[in-house]
Every structure is written in C-alpha cells, then in structure tokens.
Design a protein around this motif. Structure first.
Motif, mmCIF file in Angstrom:
data_model
loop_
_atom_site.group_PDB
_atom_site.id
_atom_site.type_symbol
_atom_site.label_atom_id
_atom_site.label_comp_id
_atom_site.label_asym_id
_atom_site.label_seq_id
_atom_site.Cartn_x
_atom_site.Cartn_y
_atom_site.Cartn_z
ATOM 1 N N SER A 61 0.796 -1.224 0.000
ATOM 2 C CA SER A 61 0.000 0.000 0.000
ATOM 3 C C SER A 61 0.833 1.280 0.000
ATOM 4 O O SER A 61 0.415 2.266 -0.608
ATOM 5 N N PRO A 62 2.025 1.327 0.638
ATOM 6 C CA PRO A 62 2.815 2.566 0.532
ATOM 7 C C PRO A 62 3.250 2.878 -0.908
ATOM 8 O O PRO A 62 3.548 4.026 -1.224
ATOM 9 N N ILE A 63 3.266 1.882 -1.752
ATOM 10 C CA ILE A 63 3.629 2.110 -3.153
ATOM 11 C C ILE A 63 2.366 2.281 -3.999
ATOM 12 O O ILE A 63 2.296 3.160 -4.862
ATOM 13 N N LEU A 64 1.371 1.432 -3.762
ATOM 14 C CA LEU A 64 0.186 1.419 -4.616
ATOM 15 C C LEU A 64 -0.686 2.660 -4.458
ATOM 16 O O LEU A 64 -1.256 3.146 -5.442
ATOM 17 N N ILE A 65 -0.812 3.202 -3.257
ATOM 18 C CA ILE A 65 -1.689 4.353 -3.048
ATOM 19 C C ILE A 65 -1.171 5.599 -3.765
ATOM 20 O O ILE A 65 -1.922 6.253 -4.489
ATOM 21 N N PRO A 66 0.114 5.962 -3.648
ATOM 22 C CA PRO A 66 0.579 7.126 -4.420
ATOM 23 C C PRO A 66 0.514 6.907 -5.937
ATOM 24 O O PRO A 66 0.139 7.819 -6.683
ATOM 25 N N VAL A 67 0.856 5.695 -6.372
ATOM 26 C CA VAL A 67 0.782 5.410 -7.808
ATOM 27 C C VAL A 67 -0.670 5.491 -8.284
ATOM 28 O O VAL A 67 -0.955 6.085 -9.333
ATOM 29 N N GLY A 68 -1.586 4.942 -7.525
ATOM 30 C CA GLY A 68 -3.005 5.024 -7.887
ATOM 31 C C GLY A 68 -3.512 6.454 -7.901
ATOM 32 O O GLY A 68 -4.284 6.844 -8.781
ATOM 33 N N THR A 69 -3.058 7.244 -6.932
ATOM 34 C CA THR A 69 -3.468 8.647 -6.889
ATOM 35 C C THR A 69 -2.957 9.398 -8.103
ATOM 36 O O THR A 69 -3.697 10.161 -8.736
ATOM 37 N N VAL A 73 -5.358 11.089 -10.945
ATOM 38 C CA VAL A 73 -5.305 12.521 -11.267
ATOM 39 C C VAL A 73 -4.930 12.725 -12.727
ATOM 40 O O VAL A 73 -5.493 13.585 -13.417
ATOM 41 N N THR A 74 -3.988 11.922 -13.235
ATOM 42 C CA THR A 74 -3.580 12.058 -14.636
ATOM 43 C C THR A 74 -4.729 11.716 -15.575
ATOM 44 O O THR A 74 -5.005 12.464 -16.522
ATOM 45 N N ILE A 75 -5.392 10.616 -15.322
ATOM 46 C CA ILE A 75 -6.509 10.214 -16.187
ATOM 47 C C ILE A 75 -7.650 11.227 -16.098
ATOM 48 O O ILE A 75 -8.251 11.591 -17.112
ATOM 49 N N ALA A 76 -7.951 11.705 -14.892
ATOM 50 C CA ALA A 76 -9.019 12.702 -14.741
ATOM 51 C C ALA A 76 -8.659 13.991 -15.467
ATOM 52 O O ALA A 76 -9.510 14.621 -16.109
ATOM 53 N N GLY A 77 -7.392 14.397 -15.395
ATOM 54 C CA GLY A 77 -6.950 15.605 -16.106
ATOM 55 C C GLY A 77 -7.053 15.449 -17.609
ATOM 56 O O GLY A 77 -7.511 16.365 -18.307
#
Length: 146
Positions: A61-69, A73-77
């Motif tokens: 989770s320390p890796i997956l949560i920032p990558v998912g965020t 954000v990139t896809i939403a942008g």
C-alpha cells in the motif's frame, strides 16, 4: 362421504400436470440449482482471494496508493482536457455555422437575445437623453449664467 372423496380425486386428476409441464419445471429447477451453485462458488472464491491478497495489499500500500493517486489525477486531467477541447470545437463549429447564416440549433434564441439587448440599449439611450435634457434645464434654473 365416498362421493365427496371421489369428486375431490376427479378434480385433482383433472388439474394434474402433464409431462411437458413436469419437464419444464424440472428444467427450471436444474438451471436454478446450477446458478445457485455458481453463485456460492463465486462468493467462496472472492472470500479466499481477499484472505490471500489482503496481506499483499497491506505490504504494497505505501507504493500502490501514491501510484493510484497519480494515475487517477492524470486520467481525470486528460479526460477534463478532452471534454474541454470537444466543447471548444463544438462551440467554434456552432459559431462558424451561425456566422455563415446556416441557422444552427439555438440561433433563434441568440437572435432574440441580441434584439432584446439592442432594444434595451435604445431605451436606455433615450432615457439618458431625456434625463440629461431635464438636468440641463434644472442647472439653468439654479444658475442662469452658467
């Protein structure tokens, strides 16, 4: 009493299902049983998978949560930029059609609003001229030499 019993048996025999109805009902029963079995297997598989993958997700989770965020954000942008560009292109296309005189949908509303604004501006101008003349007359009354 025997007549009553005999009449009841005749009614039961007259309403007894035929062979096609029995096969139809058994077909539905078998299909429902298979679907219920598959639903149970799916639920069991999801439970086992969540039990096995929960520790892996907690460790990563320390890796997956920032990558998912960042991905979210990139896809939403990109989605927002695409929608904005589509709106801009549609707006320019509508404006081009309007200027060329092709009467796109809604041009009657624009024409009505334009005429309403021009009419209001004309009324305001007339009122200002009348009020200006009124004020000049008042100034001359107060200060005749001015």
């Amino acid at each position: 009493m025997a007549e009553w019993c005999e009449g009841l048996m005749n009614k039961i025999h007259s309403h007894a299902p035929d062979l096609a109805q029995v096969f139809g009902s058994s077909k539905h029963l078998i299909t429902g049983s298979i679907l219920l079995l598959l639903a149970g297997l799916t639920a069991a598989g999801i439970a086992i998978l969540s039990i096995v993958l929960a520790p892996v997700l907690i460790l990563l989770s320390p890796i997956l949560i920032p990558v998912g965020t960042v991905l979210f954000v990139t896809i939403a942008g990109l989605f927002l930029v695409g929608i904005s560009m589509l709106g801009f292109i549609l707006g320019v296309s509508w404006l081009y059609s309007y200027v060329r005189g092709r009467n796109p949908p809604g041009s009657d509303r624009v024409d009505y609003a334009r005429l309403k604004i021009a009419d209001t501006a004309s009324h305001v101008k007339d009122y200002a001229m009348e009020y200006g003349a009124y004020l000049q007359g008042k100034v001359r009354e107060v200060a005749p030499g001015a």
